[in-house]
Motif scaffolding. Structure first.
Motif, short mmCIF file in Angstrom:
data_model
loop_
_atom_site.label_atom_id
_atom_site.label_comp_id
_atom_site.label_asym_id
_atom_site.label_seq_id
_atom_site.Cartn_x
_atom_site.Cartn_y
_atom_site.Cartn_z
N ARG A 9 0.86 -1.18 0.00
CA ARG A 9 0.00 0.00 0.00
C ARG A 9 0.91 1.23 0.00
O ARG A 9 1.77 1.38 0.85
CB ARG A 9 -0.90 0.00 1.24
N TYR A 10 0.68 2.11 -0.94
CA TYR A 10 1.54 3.28 -1.08
C TYR A 10 1.14 4.37 -0.09
O TYR A 10 -0.04 4.51 0.25
CB TYR A 10 1.47 3.84 -2.50
N GLN A 15 0.26 7.77 -3.80
CA GLN A 15 -0.93 7.30 -4.51
C GLN A 15 -1.56 8.44 -5.30
O GLN A 15 -2.04 8.24 -6.43
CB GLN A 15 -1.94 6.72 -3.53
N THR A 19 -2.04 8.41 -9.38
CA THR A 19 -3.36 8.63 -9.98
C THR A 19 -3.35 9.81 -10.94
O THR A 19 -3.87 9.74 -12.06
CB THR A 19 -4.42 8.86 -8.88
N SER A 66 0.71 1.31 -12.00
CA SER A 66 -0.73 1.06 -11.94
C SER A 66 -1.12 -0.23 -12.65
O SER A 66 -2.13 -0.86 -12.30
CB SER A 66 -1.51 2.24 -12.53
#
Length: 353
Positions: A9-10, A15, A19, A66
């Protein structure tokens, strides 16, 4: 898709970058093909993506991450607007955040002797990082890979580290099935900051001008509604290959000034150029005035025009390497600023002080 570990989990700030940079992403298949070829050809190693500012390196890494869950991610430049080169202690943040992600992977593999409290030892040197890499490597299945990405290595000031160490204290040796994918702007070979004894390969985006231009045109079409395409394309040079410029112009195509974000971006370039040549500021400004007027020019020609020593001119140009394009012409290296629109911006900046 690469067979990676379906973790970690970043951190939220990373994150958000992944994105944002991945939004409206198109193309770059030649880069991903080169990465995958490297992963299949070598059992470990460093793969470096080299490209001038704004060509899309960060978006490439964000999309790759991603599309391949489990890749460890770190972004050097998380401030907006960009800040001056990293100061002492930033490598400690890198080691902490990278090792935090690696600890989670090791724990998920079942390691009992790797616990969160060990994070206190991550910043002392690269020893703990190497230990984590080896422990994770030992537990990987034959078809699995541990891939660590670091976006923006050009922002690292190697002078803030122990002499002789690698950028961010990256390991000289890597265990099997462990890979680092780095991005950075153009640099002098002797200034790579990496002394490694493991397979390595680099991909220079400047060698793929046709592919870059094709991806830019596809990006424009995907960004715009069909009724706007023809008009918008006329506003952007068909030979344009700088994603940063195009993305910002598309948001303000009807304005006759540079978008604010683009001005901030170019100003950060100029600030860094000024910082690296602060002890030669008068001569550096004279050199810059010549560069904004001449598309390709040699050290010898600049020295002749300014009646200065060629060595002093070369020192300045070397410090500006990440913002310059080099072209060999008649066995002589000629220099130009990396992007025409950055050149125009600088011209206005010089003219109006």
């Amino acid at each position: 898709m690469v067979n990676t570990i379906n973790i970690p989990r970043y951190p939220p700030e990373f994150q958000q970058i992944i994105t944002a940079k991945n939004y409206n992403f198109v193309g770059r298949e030649f880069v991903f093909a080169a990465i995958n070829n490297f992963l299949h050809q070598y059992d470990r190693g460093y793969f470096t993506i080299i490209g001038e500012p704004g060509i899309g390196k960060s978006a490439i890494i964000a999309h790759y991450v991603s599309q391949n869950p489990g890749i460890v991610y770190y972004n050097v430049e998380i401030a907006d607007p960009p800040q001056p080169p990293l100061q002492r202690g930033e490598y400690e943040e890198f080691l902490t955040k990278i090792c935090t992600q690696l600890i989670e992977i090791a724990q998920n593999q079942g390691s009992k002797n790797i616990t969160a409290h060990l994070i206190d030892y991550t910043t002392e040197n690269s020893g703990f990082l190497s230990l984590l890499l080896q422990q994770i490597s030992d537990q990987l299945n034959p078809e699995q890979r541990l891939i660590i990405t670091i976006d923006g290595c050009d922002r690292i000031d190697i002078n803030n580290q122990q002499r002789g160490s690698n950028l961010f204290y990256l390991p000289r040796y890597l265990p099997e099935k462990v890979y680092f994918i780095l991005t950075r702007r153009p640099f002098l070979p002797e200034k790579s900051g990496l002394l490694i004894e493991t397979p390595s390969q680099s991909l220079d985006l400047s060698n793929y001008s046709e592919q870059n231009r094709a991806d830019i045109q596809e990006y424009i079409k995907s960004y715009l509604s069909s009724q706007d395409i023809n008009y918008k394309l006329q506003q952007i040079n068909q030979h344009e290959n700088n994603f940063m410029y195009v993305s910002e112009i598309l948001t303000a195509i009807n304005n006759n000034i540079y978008p604010e974000k683009l001005q901030i971006y170019y100003q950060s370039h100029l600030d860094k150029m000024n910082l690296t040549t602060s002890n030669q500021s008068t001569l550096a400004l004279q050199v810059l005035k010549i560069l904004v007027k001449d598309s390709l020019i040699s050290v010898e020609t600049i020295a002749e025009r300014l009646d200065e020593d060629e060595y002093d001119i070369k020192v300045i140009l070397d410090k500006w390497r990440e913002f310059l394009r080099l072209k060999s012409r008649e066995k002589e290296i000629n220099y130009s600023l990396y992007h025409l629109h950055f050149c125009h911006w600088l011209m206005d900046k010089i003219e109006y002080g």
